[in-house]
Design a protein around this motif. Structure first.
Motif, PDB file in Angstrom:
ATOM      1  N   ALA A 188       0.844  -1.203   0.000  1.00  0.00           N
ATOM      2  CA  ALA A 188       0.000   0.000   0.000  1.00  0.00           C
ATOM      3  C   ALA A 188       0.882   1.258   0.000  1.00  0.00           C
ATOM      4  CB  ALA A 188      -0.930  -0.009   1.208  1.00  0.00           C
ATOM      5  N   ASP A 189       1.975   1.230   0.752  1.00  0.00           N
ATOM      6  CA  ASP A 189       2.876   2.389   0.763  1.00  0.00           C
ATOM      7  C   ASP A 189       3.487   2.607  -0.617  1.00  0.00           C
ATOM      8  OD1 ASP A 189       2.340   2.772   3.411  1.00  0.00           O
ATOM      9  OD2 ASP A 189       4.221   1.919   4.161  1.00  0.00           O
ATOM     10  N   ARG A 190       3.769   1.509  -1.300  1.00  0.00           N
ATOM     11  CA  ARG A 190       4.401   1.620  -2.618  1.00  0.00           C
ATOM     12  C   ARG A 190       3.396   2.073  -3.685  1.00  0.00           C
ATOM     13  NH1 ARG A 190       7.450  -3.410  -5.777  1.00  0.00           N
ATOM     14  NH2 ARG A 190       7.767  -2.314  -7.762  1.00  0.00           N
ATOM     15  N   GLN A 215       0.174   3.316  -3.218  1.00  0.00           N
ATOM     16  CA  GLN A 215      -0.733   4.409  -2.857  1.00  0.00           C
ATOM     17  C   GLN A 215      -2.129   4.201  -3.451  1.00  0.00           C
ATOM     18  OE1 GLN A 215      -0.032   7.164  -0.750  1.00  0.00           O
ATOM     19  NE2 GLN A 215       1.632   5.753  -0.225  1.00  0.00           N
ATOM     20  N   PRO A 216      -2.806   3.109  -3.080  1.00  0.00           N
ATOM     21  CA  PRO A 216      -4.128   2.845  -3.646  1.00  0.00           C
ATOM     22  C   PRO A 216      -5.166   3.846  -3.160  1.00  0.00           C
ATOM     23  CG  PRO A 216      -3.687   1.366  -1.828  1.00  0.00           C
ATOM     24  CD  PRO A 216      -2.412   2.138  -2.059  1.00  0.00           C
ATOM     25  N   CYS A 217      -6.211   4.056  -4.003  1.00  0.00           N
ATOM     26  CA  CYS A 217      -7.282   4.959  -3.590  1.00  0.00           C
ATOM     27  C   CYS A 217      -8.157   4.298  -2.527  1.00  0.00           C
ATOM     28  CB  CYS A 217      -8.107   5.400  -4.791  1.00  0.00           C
ATOM     29  SG  CYS A 217      -8.874   4.073  -5.730  1.00  0.00           S
ATOM     30  N   LEU A 218      -8.235   2.980  -2.551  1.00  0.00           N
ATOM     31  CA  LEU A 218      -9.034   2.245  -1.567  1.00  0.00           C
ATOM     32  C   LEU A 218      -8.286   0.982  -1.150  1.00  0.00           C
ATOM     33  CD1 LEU A 218     -12.547   2.311  -3.321  1.00  0.00           C
ATOM     34  CD2 LEU A 218     -11.911   3.612  -1.286  1.00  0.00           C
ATOM     35  N   VAL A 219      -8.489   0.574   0.103  1.00  0.00           N
ATOM     36  CA  VAL A 219      -8.025  -0.732   0.571  1.00  0.00           C
ATOM     37  C   VAL A 219      -9.240  -1.413   1.195  1.00  0.00           C
ATOM     38  CG1 VAL A 219      -6.499  -1.998   2.133  1.00  0.00           C
ATOM     39  CG2 VAL A 219      -5.697   0.103   1.030  1.00  0.00           C
ATOM     40  N   SER A 220      -9.473  -2.661   0.826  1.00  0.00           N
ATOM     41  CA  SER A 220     -10.661  -3.347   1.349  1.00  0.00           C
ATOM     42  C   SER A 220     -10.329  -4.788   1.723  1.00  0.00           C
ATOM     43  CB  SER A 220     -11.793  -3.324   0.318  1.00  0.00           C
ATOM     44  OG  SER A 220     -11.363  -3.848  -0.917  1.00  0.00           O
ATOM     45  N   GLU A 221     -11.163  -5.354   2.550  1.00  0.00           N
ATOM     46  CA  GLU A 221     -11.053  -6.760   2.967  1.00  0.00           C
ATOM     47  C   GLU A 221     -12.453  -7.309   3.249  1.00  0.00           C
ATOM     48  OE1 GLU A 221      -9.907  -9.626   3.718  1.00  0.00           O
ATOM     49  OE2 GLU A 221      -7.758  -9.585   3.319  1.00  0.00           O
ATOM     50  N   ARG A 241      -4.917   4.188   7.718  1.00  0.00           N
ATOM     51  CA  ARG A 241      -6.038   4.649   6.887  1.00  0.00           C
ATOM     52  C   ARG A 241      -7.254   3.759   7.174  1.00  0.00           C
ATOM     53  NH1 ARG A 241      -4.366   3.761   0.888  1.00  0.00           N
ATOM     54  NH2 ARG A 241      -6.546   4.264   0.541  1.00  0.00           N
ATOM     55  N   PRO A 242      -8.457   4.281   6.927  1.00  0.00           N
ATOM     56  CA  PRO A 242      -9.631   3.412   7.065  1.00  0.00           C
ATOM     57  C   PRO A 242      -9.693   2.422   5.908  1.00  0.00           C
ATOM     58  CG  PRO A 242     -10.285   5.589   6.299  1.00  0.00           C
ATOM     59  CD  PRO A 242      -8.813   5.663   6.566  1.00  0.00           C
ATOM     60  N   ILE A 243     -10.255   1.282   6.164  1.00  0.00           N
ATOM     61  CA  ILE A 243     -10.445   0.296   5.096  1.00  0.00           C
ATOM     62  C   ILE A 243     -11.936   0.045   4.908  1.00  0.00           C
ATOM     63  CG2 ILE A 243      -8.221  -0.811   5.505  1.00  0.00           C
ATOM     64  CD1 ILE A 243      -9.697  -3.117   6.898  1.00  0.00           C
ATOM     65  N   LEU A 244     -12.271  -0.527   3.758  1.00  0.00           N
ATOM     66  CA  LEU A 244     -13.648  -0.933   3.490  1.00  0.00           C
ATOM     67  C   LEU A 244     -13.785  -2.415   3.822  1.00  0.00           C
ATOM     68  CD1 LEU A 244     -14.240   0.684  -0.041  1.00  0.00           C
ATOM     69  CD2 LEU A 244     -14.756   1.660   2.196  1.00  0.00           C
ATOM     70  N   ILE A 245     -14.927  -2.785   4.401  1.00  0.00           N
ATOM     71  CA  ILE A 245     -15.182  -4.183   4.730  1.00  0.00           C
ATOM     72  C   ILE A 245     -16.329  -4.690   3.870  1.00  0.00           C
ATOM     73  CG2 ILE A 245     -15.825  -5.810   6.545  1.00  0.00           C
ATOM     74  CD1 ILE A 245     -13.114  -4.474   7.008  1.00  0.00           C
TER      75      ILE A 245
END
Lengths: 285, 261
Positions: A89-91, A93-99, A140-144
């Motif tokens: 993610a640091d590399r 720089q995604p607009c969103l991270v989800s799980e 950062r916040p993530i989406l679930i």
């Protein structure tokens, strides 16, 4: 909580899940897709794969959609996997991270499938603690994402949508609303899909997933299987319209993982999602 | 024990064994039995992991044919669920499993083909590490002498069979007609510009590099090499290592060369 896409993101255009067989064609054609989503687990090994993705990242907003954190594991989050996700993610720089709101591993063994949780206070405490930890490490916040389910537990004390809403309230995470998953689970577990949508906190929904599913017959009864291997069916498009009515124009994404067709088929599905998103009945976000 | 921990333990056990009785009371039937519902997750798990192993071991899969491969890996999966979430890391023990799997006893080269395929997979997925500069290498060699330990950007494998030829002949779709030959080979496997390089080394070169890759000191590696090839030239071998940009790390805990202390 506000879920902010990175500059250059086009939340009013549908994205697609990027799978390796489409990579070369995507690089050469550069079609006008709103954004791309990948499973970070596919880019935690071969350096060449991550480097190729980094180049695409210059032209498309990118979302990391994890399948390996096992947020519902009672024995916590795998520190090595989380560190790898953070590095990626640091590399990139995604607009969103989800799980996913599910579990996959326990005691050092992994199923590589997304198993639903019992919707109990204990499970809520576990997943809230794990989501807090992940968000703290990632910064950062993530989406679930709501899971597609083939079973439910007697121990559950609340509906899945209430459980997800409470997870949002406790952790500040957002929701990745997979309308195909809602359709699949509603059929398999006898739930009301539209009631599910009504229960979710609209302001927390930061992404919608669309996909196809399979119909398996077991002893003369149909179980829907979330195989991401076909076009989105009409009842799921209808549910998507309801989701847009309720949530506004949040970013949507076409998932396709098995029996992968030509890239143009995914682009065609994304165009359909765009047409629905741009229809006048959808209220502004 | 917490109810969730107990449920997750039981669920994993049911996926492995196919026995779902422990979950019957925990799962709502709703028109299906608990066993039918759990079976879907078992199928998903086995299908995903079978595909992962077929991707990592294409030559083994082709040598035994896909149906037999599915049969063998079903046994392997039931005994060896992944211990990491990433699928490219799954299957490290498959060669050892095949070595003890009686139905493939007529394919004595199969475990070594699997070892080569795992090495190819490992090399492809290894982190990128820049090679040490010639200056750094020379300085460290002077400082540590025979106590020098090097991290190498390659994997080393030996076999009594020509597994590299078997692998090349069976990893694609084309019919090649190659038949396994019993001839010892010593291989170096590393990432190359356009994929993976698998090449044969002579006894001395392979022995030195294999021992170094195991984390042994230069002194021990050279001693082992001399026992295999009396005319072994250590200076030339080190020059070749540097020329091929193989050393990527100085490993810790090396002794200090007493001559330079």
């Amino acid at each position: 909580m506000t879920l902010v896409l990175s500059p250059g993101a086009q939340p009013h255009r549908c994205g697609i899940g990027l799978r390796t067989p489409h990579m070369a064609e995507l690089v050469s054609r550069r079609p006008p897709i709103g954004w791309l989503e990948v499973h970070p687990e596919n880019y935690m090994g071969a350096p060449a794969a991550a480097a190729a993705l980094e180049r695409l990242r210059n032209d498309y907003p990118l979302s990391l959609h994890g399948v390996g954190l096992s947020l519902g594991s009672a024995d916590g989050i795998d520190a090595t996997h989380l560190a790898r996700l953070k590095a990626l993610a640091d590399r990139l720089q995604p607009c969103l991270v989800s799980e996913h709101m599910s579990w996959s591993g326990h005691g050092g063994a992994w199923l590589n499938d997304l198993v639903p949780l019992p919707y109990t206070e204990e499970a809520l405490n576990v997943i809230a603690r794990n989501v807090d930890h992940v968000q703290s490490v990632l910064g950062r916040p993530i989406l679930i994402e709501n899971p597609s389910s083939y079973l439910s537990y007697r121990a559950s004390t609340m509906p899945e949508a209430v459980f997800l809403a409470e997870l949002v309230r406790r952790t500040g995470c957002g929701i990745l609303c997979d309308v195909n998953n809602i359709h699949v689970s509603a059929h398999n577990l006898g739930l009301d899909a539209r009631e599910y949508l009504r229960t979710l906190p609209a302001a927390a929904v930061g992404e919608i997933h669309l996909a196809g599913h399979a119909r398996n017959e077991i002893d003369g009864k149909v179980m829907l299987i979330d195989d991401h291997g076909s076009r989105v069916i009409d009842p799921v498009w209808d549910l998507y319209r309801h989701a847009l009515d309720r949530f506004g124009t949040v970013p949507a994404m076409i998932e396709w993982d098995t029996a992968l067709p030509a890239l143009d088929v995914l682009l065609d599905e994304a165009a359909l999602a765009n047409a629905i998103m741009e229809a006048p009945h959808v209220r502004a976000a | 024990m917490s109810a969730l921990l107990e449920l997750q333990r039981s669920f994993l056990g049911s996926i492995v064994s196919g026995e779902t009785a422990a979950l019957d009371d925990a799962i709502i039937g709703g028109g299906f039995t608990a066993a039918q519902r759990v079976q879907i997750y078992r199928n998903n798990t086995f299908i995903t992991l079978t595909e992962a192993l077929a991707t990592t071991y294409p030559a083994v899969c082709r040598l035994v044919d896909r149906r037999f491969f599915n049969f063998a890996v079903a046994r392997y999966i039931a005994e060896n669920l992944p211990d990491r979430p990433c699928l490219f890391e799954y299957g490290a023990g498959f060669a050892g499993f095949l070595a003890g799997f009686a139905p493939v006893a007529d394919y004595p080269f199969l475990p070594d083909v699997a070892r080569l395929e795992w090495a190819v997979n490992a090399a492809w997925n290894a982190p990128e590490r820049p090679p040490l500069s010639a200056e750094t290498l020379a300085a460290e060699a002077t400082r540590a002498g025979e106590g020098l330990r090097l991290g190498l950007d390659a994997l080393y494998l030996s076999s009594g069979w020509e597994v590299d030829a078997i692998w090349l002949a069976n990893r694609g779709e084309a019919e090649t007609g190659a038949s396994p030959a019993y001839q010892p080979v010593r291989l170096e496997i590393r990432r190359a510009a356009n994929g993976i390089s698998v090449r044969r080394l002579d006894v001395a070169t392979w022995t030195l590099r294999d021992h170094l890759a195991r984390g042994e000191t230069l002194g021990h590696a050279a001693e082992a090499t001399l026992s295999q090839a009396a005319d072994f030239d250590l200076t030339a071998a080190l020059r070749a290592l540097a020329f091929e940009r193989l050393p990527v790390a100085i490993l810790p805990n090396q002794g200090v060369n007493p001559c330079n202390a």
